[in-house]
Design an enzyme around this catalytic site. Structure first.
Site, PDB file in Angstrom:
ATOM      1  N   LYS A  11       0.842  -1.209   0.000  1.00  0.00           N
ATOM      2  CA  LYS A  11       0.000   0.000   0.000  1.00  0.00           C
ATOM      3  C   LYS A  11       0.866   1.243   0.000  1.00  0.00           C
ATOM      4  O   LYS A  11       2.029   1.216   0.444  1.00  0.00           O
ATOM      5  CB  LYS A  11      -0.965   0.036   1.198  1.00  0.00           C
ATOM      6  CG  LYS A  11      -0.294   0.187   2.576  1.00  0.00           C
ATOM      7  CD  LYS A  11      -0.133   1.618   3.041  1.00  0.00           C
ATOM      8  CE  LYS A  11       0.600   1.688   4.365  1.00  0.00           C
ATOM      9  NZ  LYS A  11       1.577   2.700   4.563  1.00  0.00           N
ATOM     10  N   ASP A 137      -2.084  -1.512  10.422  1.00  0.00           N
ATOM     11  CA  ASP A 137      -2.368  -1.529   8.979  1.00  0.00           C
ATOM     12  C   ASP A 137      -2.944  -2.857   8.498  1.00  0.00           C
ATOM     13  O   ASP A 137      -3.360  -2.969   7.350  1.00  0.00           O
ATOM     14  CB  ASP A 137      -1.049  -1.358   8.185  1.00  0.00           C
ATOM     15  CG  ASP A 137      -0.581   0.073   8.163  1.00  0.00           C
ATOM     16  OD1 ASP A 137      -1.361   0.956   8.544  1.00  0.00           O
ATOM     17  OD2 ASP A 137       0.576   0.297   7.759  1.00  0.00           O
TER      18      ASP A 137
HETATM   19  O1  C5P Z   1       0.416  -0.986  14.828  1.00  0.00           O
HETATM   20  P1  C5P Z   1       1.824  -1.154  14.430  1.00  0.00           P
HETATM   21  O2  C5P Z   1       2.487  -2.299  15.160  1.00  0.00           O
HETATM   22  O3  C5P Z   1       2.037  -1.237  12.964  1.00  0.00           O
HETATM   23  O4  C5P Z   1       2.563   0.153  14.896  1.00  0.00           O
HETATM   24  C1  C5P Z   1       3.967   0.248  14.959  1.00  0.00           C
HETATM   25  C2  C5P Z   1       4.319   1.465  15.777  1.00  0.00           C
HETATM   26  O5  C5P Z   1       3.926   2.653  15.071  1.00  0.00           O
HETATM   27  C3  C5P Z   1       3.634   1.560  17.127  1.00  0.00           C
HETATM   28  O6  C5P Z   1       4.347   0.868  18.089  1.00  0.00           O
HETATM   29  C4  C5P Z   1       3.622   3.070  17.357  1.00  0.00           C
HETATM   30  O7  C5P Z   1       4.867   3.502  17.817  1.00  0.00           O
HETATM   31  C5  C5P Z   1       3.429   3.626  15.967  1.00  0.00           C
HETATM   32  N1  C5P Z   1       2.011   3.898  15.647  1.00  0.00           N
HETATM   33  C6  C5P Z   1       1.369   4.940  16.286  1.00  0.00           C
HETATM   34  N2  C5P Z   1       0.067   5.210  15.987  1.00  0.00           N
HETATM   35  C7  C5P Z   1      -0.601   4.480  15.076  1.00  0.00           C
HETATM   36  C8  C5P Z   1       0.045   3.427  14.389  1.00  0.00           C
HETATM   37  C9  C5P Z   1       1.357   3.165  14.706  1.00  0.00           C
HETATM   38  O8  C5P Z   1       1.952   5.625  17.133  1.00  0.00           O
HETATM   39  N3  C5P Z   1      -1.861   4.776  14.807  1.00  0.00           N
END
Ligand code: C5P
Length: 287
Positions: A11, A137
């Site tokens: 994406k 995501d």
């Molecule tokens: O959800 P995911 O594991 O992909 O997120 C990775 C990191 O990105 C999280 O640990 C956080 O630090 C940051 N993040 C965030 N807010 C979001 C998505 C991701 O702060 N909405």
């Protein structure tokens, strides 16, 4: 069915607005997500037991740290009547830690694929809620397309497909840590103004995308500070007749959209930075 082949598309973000920091440590977001034809290929094969992950990329973990492994684990936990296992082979074409949801799309494809492999019916909403636990995501990656995502990224509203557009995707050989980008974002912030409503209205109601609207990425400043190569890549794109250039997610991937496939191919063929990953792709609808 003994085995199954799946495509797991990458994406890009056409807009990414950070509304604020939440109490759970995540950020409240507004994003426009778009699937592209650059994709990993996944093979699932039934085994007598256990979960095995193999892949074409030596840097990818094969254990629990791999999001595809986590998806399989959640699948078997929620379907305890199945007394078999799976071997997952990932042909990795999407750059890793690049802002293209490469790991997330593999996880979503494995989850959907396991339901197909074991011929079980699934409820999309339930699958999305399983996938939310793997990453923000991942629920989007289940079906992709042109989508407005809010919350952490898991609240999804389908938008009309923007149509087939050709783009060049460039990723420098630099892995970015998403938490690090968000941490720096909290210190330096993004754009002062972000009119996300106009972007949504444009995508919902108009035939053409008005790139003059706020198609931009709040994480830009932080990502460019961590990886100055992003700026160099953007400067090169400036001389390639691109319609639109932007950083995807938390980077470091930068993409440019062109009015024709020929222009995109020309830009990719003449790319001067030899260590970058460069590919031509097109936008794809939900799958
Ligand atoms: O959800 P995911 O594991 O992909 O997120 C990775 C990191 O990105 C999280 O640990 C956080 O630090 C940051 N993040 C965030 N807010 C979001 C998505 C991701 O702060 N909405």
């Amino acid at each position: 069915m003994r085995e199954l082949y799946l495509k797991a598309p990458a994406k890009i973000n056409l807009a990414l607005h950070v509304k604020g920091l939440r109490e759970d440590g995540f950020h409240e977001l507004q994003m426009i997500m778009q699937s592209i034809s650059l994709a990993d290929r996944i093979k699932l094969k039934k085994k007598s037991g256990g979960i095995i992950v193999k892949n074409s990329h030596t840097e990818l973990p094969t254990g629990r740290e791999n999001l595809a492994y986590q998806a399989a684990e959640i699948f078997f936990k929620n379907n305890p009547e199945i007394n078999q296992g799976v071997e997952i082979y990932i042909e990795k074409n999407i750059p890793i830690a690049a802002g293209l949801a490469g790991g997330s799309t593999d996880a979503a494809a494995v989850m959907k694929g396991l339901y197909l492999l074991f011929e079980l019916e699934y409820d999309l909403k339930e699958l999305r809620s399983f996938l939310e636990n793997i990453g923000s995501d991942v629920p989007y990656c289940l079906e992709g397309g042109t989508v407005y995502a809010s919350g952490r990224g898991e609240i999804l509203e389908e938008l009309p497909f923007i149509g087939e557009k050709y783009l060049v995707v460039v990723t420098p050989a630099f892995k970015i840590s998403t938490p690090e980008v968000y941490k720096l974002y909290d210190q330096i912030k993004g754009y002062d103004k972000f009119d996300f409503d106009s972007v949504q209205n444009n995508l919902k109601n108009d035939q053409e995308i008005d790139w003059e609207l706020d198609y931009k990425n709040d994480l830009k400043k932080a990502a460019e500070k961590i990886c100055p190569e992003i700026k160099e890549i953007k400067d090169i794109f400036k001389n390639t007749k691109a319609e639109f250039t932007m950083l995807s997610g938390s980077g470091p991937t930068v993409f440019s959209i062109y009015s024709s496939r020929e222009l995109a191919e020309k830009a990719a063929a003449r790319w001067p930075r030899k260590n970058d990953f460069v590919t031509v792709a097109k936008t794809v609808p939900s799958y």
